[in-house]
Design a protein around this motif. Structure first.
Motif, PDB file in Angstrom:
ATOM      1  N   ARG A  65      34.293  82.238  90.473  1.00 47.42           N
ATOM      2  CA  ARG A  65      35.054  81.517  89.178  1.00 47.42           C
ATOM      3  C   ARG A  65      35.200  79.964  88.798  1.00 47.42           C
ATOM      4  O   ARG A  65      35.176  79.581  88.235  1.00 47.42           O
ATOM      5  N   LEU A  66      36.014  79.820  90.503  1.00 52.12           N
ATOM      6  CA  LEU A  66      36.257  78.300  90.796  1.00 52.12           C
ATOM      7  C   LEU A  66      35.298  77.745  89.820  1.00 52.12           C
ATOM      8  O   LEU A  66      35.119  76.580  89.441  1.00 52.12           O
ATOM      9  N   ALA A  67      34.245  78.240  90.793  1.00 47.81           N
ATOM     10  CA  ALA A  67      33.067  76.857  90.985  1.00 47.81           C
ATOM     11  C   ALA A  67      32.046  76.977  90.261  1.00 47.81           C
ATOM     12  O   ALA A  67      31.543  76.109  89.508  1.00 47.81           O
ATOM     13  N   MET A  68      31.855  78.239  88.779  1.00 47.59           N
ATOM     14  CA  MET A  68      31.391  78.256  88.092  1.00 47.59           C
ATOM     15  C   MET A  68      32.204  77.228  86.463  1.00 47.59           C
ATOM     16  O   MET A  68      31.458  76.871  85.933  1.00 47.59           O
ATOM     17  N   GLN A  69      33.465  77.355  86.322  1.00 44.28           N
ATOM     18  CA  GLN A  69      34.202  77.156  85.917  1.00 44.28           C
ATOM     19  C   GLN A  69      34.282  75.135  85.813  1.00 44.28           C
ATOM     20  O   GLN A  69      33.563  74.615  84.907  1.00 44.28           O
ATOM     21  N   GLN A  70      33.613  74.683  87.260  1.00 41.35           N
ATOM     22  CA  GLN A  70      33.578  73.243  87.519  1.00 41.35           C
ATOM     23  C   GLN A  70      32.018  72.762  86.389  1.00 41.35           C
ATOM     24  O   GLN A  70      31.723  71.752  86.044  1.00 41.35           O
ATOM     25  N   ASP A  75      27.767  70.939  83.172  1.00 43.37           N
ATOM     26  CA  ASP A  75      27.021  71.026  82.272  1.00 43.37           C
ATOM     27  C   ASP A  75      27.387  71.650  81.199  1.00 43.37           C
ATOM     28  O   ASP A  75      27.181  72.825  81.348  1.00 43.37           O
ATOM     29  N   ASP A  76      27.768  71.479  80.023  1.00 41.60           N
ATOM     30  CA  ASP A  76      28.311  72.390  78.943  1.00 41.60           C
ATOM     31  C   ASP A  76      26.425  73.557  78.639  1.00 41.60           C
ATOM     32  O   ASP A  76      27.496  74.058  78.087  1.00 41.60           O
ATOM     33  N   ALA A  77      25.707  72.521  78.154  1.00 43.74           N
ATOM     34  CA  ALA A  77      24.547  72.682  77.735  1.00 43.74           C
ATOM     35  C   ALA A  77      23.576  74.206  78.759  1.00 43.74           C
ATOM     36  O   ALA A  77      23.123  73.708  78.098  1.00 43.74           O
ATOM     37  N   ASN A  78      23.778  74.525  79.630  1.00 38.80           N
ATOM     38  CA  ASN A  78      23.159  75.922  80.356  1.00 38.80           C
ATOM     39  C   ASN A  78      23.579  76.775  80.427  1.00 38.80           C
ATOM     40  O   ASN A  78      24.200  77.620  81.466  1.00 38.80           O
ATOM     41  N   PRO A  79      22.694  77.435  79.537  1.00 42.32           N
ATOM     42  CA  PRO A  79      22.973  79.063  79.125  1.00 42.32           C
ATOM     43  C   PRO A  79      22.974  80.308  80.563  1.00 42.32           C
ATOM     44  O   PRO A  79      24.251  80.941  80.508  1.00 42.32           O
ATOM     45  N   ASP A  80      22.448  79.624  81.801  1.00 41.99           N
ATOM     46  CA  ASP A  80      22.869  80.023  82.547  1.00 41.99           C
ATOM     47  C   ASP A  80      23.655  80.334  83.268  1.00 41.99           C
ATOM     48  O   ASP A  80      24.445  81.207  83.630  1.00 41.99           O
ATOM     49  N   TYR A  81      24.492  78.683  83.568  1.00 41.41           N
ATOM     50  CA  TYR A  81      25.752  79.413  84.068  1.00 41.41           C
ATOM     51  C   TYR A  81      26.986  79.520  83.730  1.00 41.41           C
ATOM     52  O   TYR A  81      27.918  79.818  83.549  1.00 41.41           O
ATOM     53  N   TRP A  82      27.113  79.668  81.886  1.00 34.65           N
ATOM     54  CA  TRP A  82      27.531  80.404  80.947  1.00 34.65           C
ATOM     55  C   TRP A  82      27.240  82.275  81.163  1.00 34.65           C
ATOM     56  O   TRP A  82      28.714  82.508  81.240  1.00 34.65           O
ATOM     57  N   GLN A  84      26.745  83.565  83.804  1.00 34.12           N
ATOM     58  CA  GLN A  84      26.846  83.921  85.010  1.00 34.12           C
ATOM     59  C   GLN A  84      28.482  83.199  85.196  1.00 34.12           C
ATOM     60  O   GLN A  84      29.074  84.531  85.744  1.00 34.12           O
ATOM     61  N   LEU A  85      29.565  82.654  84.743  1.00 30.05           N
ATOM     62  CA  LEU A  85      30.650  82.467  84.207  1.00 30.05           C
ATOM     63  C   LEU A  85      31.027  83.905  83.740  1.00 30.05           C
ATOM     64  O   LEU A  85      32.351  84.379  84.288  1.00 30.05           O
ATOM     65  N   GLY A  86      30.015  84.623  82.303  1.00 33.08           N
ATOM     66  CA  GLY A  86      30.551  85.533  82.059  1.00 33.08           C
ATOM     67  C   GLY A  86      31.229  86.506  82.726  1.00 33.08           C
ATOM     68  O   GLY A  86      31.373  87.965  83.115  1.00 33.08           O
ATOM     69  N   GLY A  87      29.076  86.785  83.684  1.00 34.04           N
ATOM     70  CA  GLY A  87      30.005  88.257  84.644  1.00 34.04           C
ATOM     71  C   GLY A  87      30.687  88.172  85.435  1.00 34.04           C
ATOM     72  O   GLY A  87      31.637  88.933  85.751  1.00 34.04           O
ATOM     73  N   VAL A  88      31.155  87.218  86.397  1.00 38.55           N
ATOM     74  CA  VAL A  88      32.453  86.930  87.070  1.00 38.55           C
ATOM     75  C   VAL A  88      33.635  87.030  85.864  1.00 38.55           C
ATOM     76  O   VAL A  88      34.706  87.534  86.891  1.00 38.55           O
ATOM     77  N   GLU A  89      33.924  86.737  85.566  1.00 36.56           N
ATOM     78  CA  GLU A  89      35.051  86.434  84.978  1.00 36.56           C
ATOM     79  C   GLU A  89      35.082  88.372  84.605  1.00 36.56           C
ATOM     80  O   GLU A  89      36.395  89.122  84.239  1.00 36.56           O
ATOM     81  N   LEU A  90      34.298  88.960  84.196  1.00 32.98           N
ATOM     82  CA  LEU A  90      34.113  90.232  83.743  1.00 32.98           C
ATOM     83  C   LEU A  90      34.317  90.935  84.601  1.00 32.98           C
ATOM     84  O   LEU A  90      35.212  92.144  84.971  1.00 32.98           O
ATOM     85  N   TYR A 102      30.331  84.066  77.041  1.00 33.60           N
ATOM     86  CA  TYR A 102      28.803  84.919  77.107  1.00 33.60           C
ATOM     87  C   TYR A 102      28.562  84.388  75.564  1.00 33.60           C
ATOM     88  O   TYR A 102      27.255  84.531  75.332  1.00 33.60           O
ATOM     89  N   LEU A 103      29.811  84.595  75.003  1.00 30.38           N
ATOM     90  CA  LEU A 103      29.099  83.727  73.173  1.00 30.38           C
ATOM     91  C   LEU A 103      28.870  82.658  73.368  1.00 30.38           C
ATOM     92  O   LEU A 103      27.985  82.010  72.702  1.00 30.38           O
ATOM     93  N   ARG A 104      29.066  81.421  74.481  1.00 30.80           N
ATOM     94  CA  ARG A 104      29.012  80.322  74.758  1.00 30.80           C
ATOM     95  C   ARG A 104      27.209  80.486  74.843  1.00 30.80           C
ATOM     96  O   ARG A 104      26.411  79.390  74.678  1.00 30.80           O
ATOM     97  N   ALA A 105      27.073  81.426  76.258  1.00 30.66           N
ATOM     98  CA  ALA A 105      26.018  81.287  76.413  1.00 30.66           C
ATOM     99  C   ALA A 105      24.621  81.515  75.346  1.00 30.66           C
ATOM    100  O   ALA A 105      23.454  81.130  75.088  1.00 30.66           O
ATOM    101  N   ASN A 106      25.625  82.598  74.633  1.00 26.10           N
ATOM    102  CA  ASN A 106      24.641  83.269  73.228  1.00 26.10           C
ATOM    103  C   ASN A 106      24.014  82.186  72.464  1.00 26.10           C
ATOM    104  O   ASN A 106      22.991  82.333  71.429  1.00 26.10           O
ATOM    105  N   GLU A 107      25.553  81.062  72.438  1.00 27.22           N
ATOM    106  CA  GLU A 107      25.178  79.686  71.318  1.00 27.22           C
ATOM    107  C   GLU A 107      23.709  79.331  71.842  1.00 27.22           C
ATOM    108  O   GLU A 107      23.055  78.604  70.872  1.00 27.22           O
ATOM    109  N   LEU A 108      23.441  79.322  72.779  1.00 24.80           N
ATOM    110  CA  LEU A 108      22.808  78.038  73.627  1.00 24.80           C
ATOM    111  C   LEU A 108      21.632  78.399  73.418  1.00 24.80           C
ATOM    112  O   LEU A 108      19.704  78.169  74.175  1.00 24.80           O
TER     113      LEU A 108
END
Length: 490
Positions: A65-70, A75-82, A84-90, A102-108
């Protein structure tokens, strides 16, 4: 709903505090190393994404999570990153963080069924049924044969008490996926809602027998067993789930509560005392102390709290002081709080000052207590602890009109708090407004449901005092019906 139904992410890992601190230090050091050799923000994000992959491979979701938050920070516009962050937060049990990611990933990228399904399931868990239906239907547009949205829509039906529809959707999924845990839980809850608790429990027991390591099914079995008064069944399910998740503090506290209710006090104490004494209770100390106050011998519990408070952190000292106050030791509670708080009121000391005022009021020093409570509420007019303390002081000293004013604000802030509804009803009675008192009890019963014994008990006493004993039989029947509905509502 009890158990989250997001696919593939049912295990909540709870890392210990020292390991977490080590990871934070390591992550900070790692960030400096990574950034030293990178030029663009995309390159930096990719470096952190690689750290995420390595952490996941090592079963280290905190570092991941720490790594993916960084990574998303660069790179805020990469849906893959968001995603993956959603999965680890879950995986870490942070459902709000997961939903936002996940909401940000869906926006992208609107074409990701897994993201939409996760949003649908998390919306159900949060009680947002319209959003859940919308996301589930979008998944069906992308994957018409996917049974996942059928389960989600079934849980929506369950929340709406449409048990027949929920059962139908569960059976639809189970026809093609007989081992689907979420659909099995959905079916069991639908059966319970239809007044068939024995069939529901049998279904879950049979599923758990074939899937003994499924924590979501065990959680559902324990929850349902408890609802229908089978404490032995709840204990068995919780103990098996705890064997799978031994570090889950919430589960340990819930299991201890079941043990206490069964009269197995020594075992429950052995579960809760190490959490309190180590300080690794993850914010559940107040729940542990509540169990001790209710079930442990009074003298023993007070003695242990005295010992633990002496070496506790400042925040935990306040919780121990609250216990001592409720245990009838207000002077000792004041001795813990008074040395560390003083006027003027700040955001940091408002709650401790309100607690200090309560200890003073319990010792008959009403003027001192009122001065502190007035100061806290002048600083923060919505401070719940201070409002409750001042309401109780007014009720005890016969100031009905002032009590009504504070209790109204309490109910407006905490509409599902039975205690505060009772405070308001008592205030109306004291202020000579019996009809408003009765209305408060009845509105609380309607709004909160669940056959709350405080509200029904308060109304029962009110009717008795008013000489309306002929209405008590109807009230008792309503209480029984509310209990039946509460067991069926998920």
């Amino acid at each position: 709903m009890g158990s989250i139904l997001v696919r593939g992410e049912t295990v909540r890992r709870t890392p210990d505090r020292r390991a977490k601190n080590r990871r934070l230090v390591a992550a900070s050091a790692l960030a400096l190393v990574l950034l030293a050799g990178c030029r663009s923000r995309e390159e930096r994000a990719a470096k952190f994404a690689a750290v995420y992959e390595a952490a996941m491979a090592n079963n280290d979701p905190v570092m991941a999570r720490l790594a993916m938050q960084q990574a998303v920070g660069f790179d805020d516009a990469n849906p893959d990153y968001w995603q993956q962050l959603g999965g680890v937060e879950l995986a870490l049990g942070d459902y709000s963080g997961a939903f936002n990611a996940y909401l940000r990933a869906n926006e992208l990228d609107h074409s990701r069924p897994q993201v939409l399904q996760a949003l649908a399931d998390l919306a159900v868990v949060g009680g947002h049924t319209e959003d859940a239906q919308r996301y589930a239907k979008q998944v069906l547009l992308l994957r018409p044969d996917d049974p996942g949205p059928q389960t989600t829509l079934g849980f929506v039906a369950l929340r709406n008490r449409d048990y027949d529809s929920a059962l139908k959707r569960a059976d639809t999924v189970l026809a093609s996926r007989i081992d689907d845990s979420n659909a099995t839980i959905l079916k069991a809850r639908a059966l319970a809602g239809l007044g068939k608790p024995d069939a529901a429990l049998t279904l879950l027991r049979d599923f758990v027998a074939g899937h003994p390591s499924d924590p979501t099914a065990l959680d559902a079995l324990g929850d349902m067993s408890g609802r229908f008064g089978n404490l032995a069944g709840q204990k068995d399910a919780q103990s098996r789930e705890l064997a799978i998740r031994p570090k889950d503090v919430t589960l340990r506290v819930n299991y201890a509560r079941t043990l206490y209710r069964l009269g197995e006090r020594a075992e429950a104490h052995d579960l809760t005392y190490p959490l309190a004494s180590s300080g690794e209770h993850e914010g559940r100390l107040i729940d542990i102390l509540g169990l001790w106050l209710q079930y442990e011998p009074h003298a023993r519990a007070v003695a242990e709290v005295r010992q633990l408070a002496a070496q506790a952190s400042p925040a935990d000292k306040m919780r121990y002081a609250y216990f001592l106050m409720l245990a009838g030791q207000p002077a000792e509670a004041e001795a813990l709080v008074a040395p560390v708080v003083a006027l003027p009121v700040t955001a940091a000391n408002a709650a401790p000052l309100a607690l200090l005022a309560q200890t003073q009021a319990m010792q008959g020093r009403d003027a001192e207590a009122l001065k502190l409570l007035d100061a806290v509420l002048a600083f923060d007019d919505g401070n719940i602890l201070a409002l409750r303390a001042r309401t109780d002081l007014h009720l005890r000293t016969g100031r009905g009109r002032q009590a009504v004013f504070d209790a109204q604000r309490l109910v407006a802030s905490k509409p599902r708090s039975a205690d505060d509804r009772v405070r308001l009803a008592r205030a109306y009675t004291l202020a000579g407004q019996p009809q408003l008192a009765e209305n408060t009890y009845r509105a609380g019963i309607e709004a909160i449901g669940g056959a709350d014994p405080l509200l029904f008990g308060g109304l029962r006493k009110f009717l008795g005092d008013a000489g309306r004993s002929d209405e008590l039989a109807d009230l008792q029947q309503q209480f029984v019906e509310q209990k039946r509905l509460a067991r069926a509502q998920w």
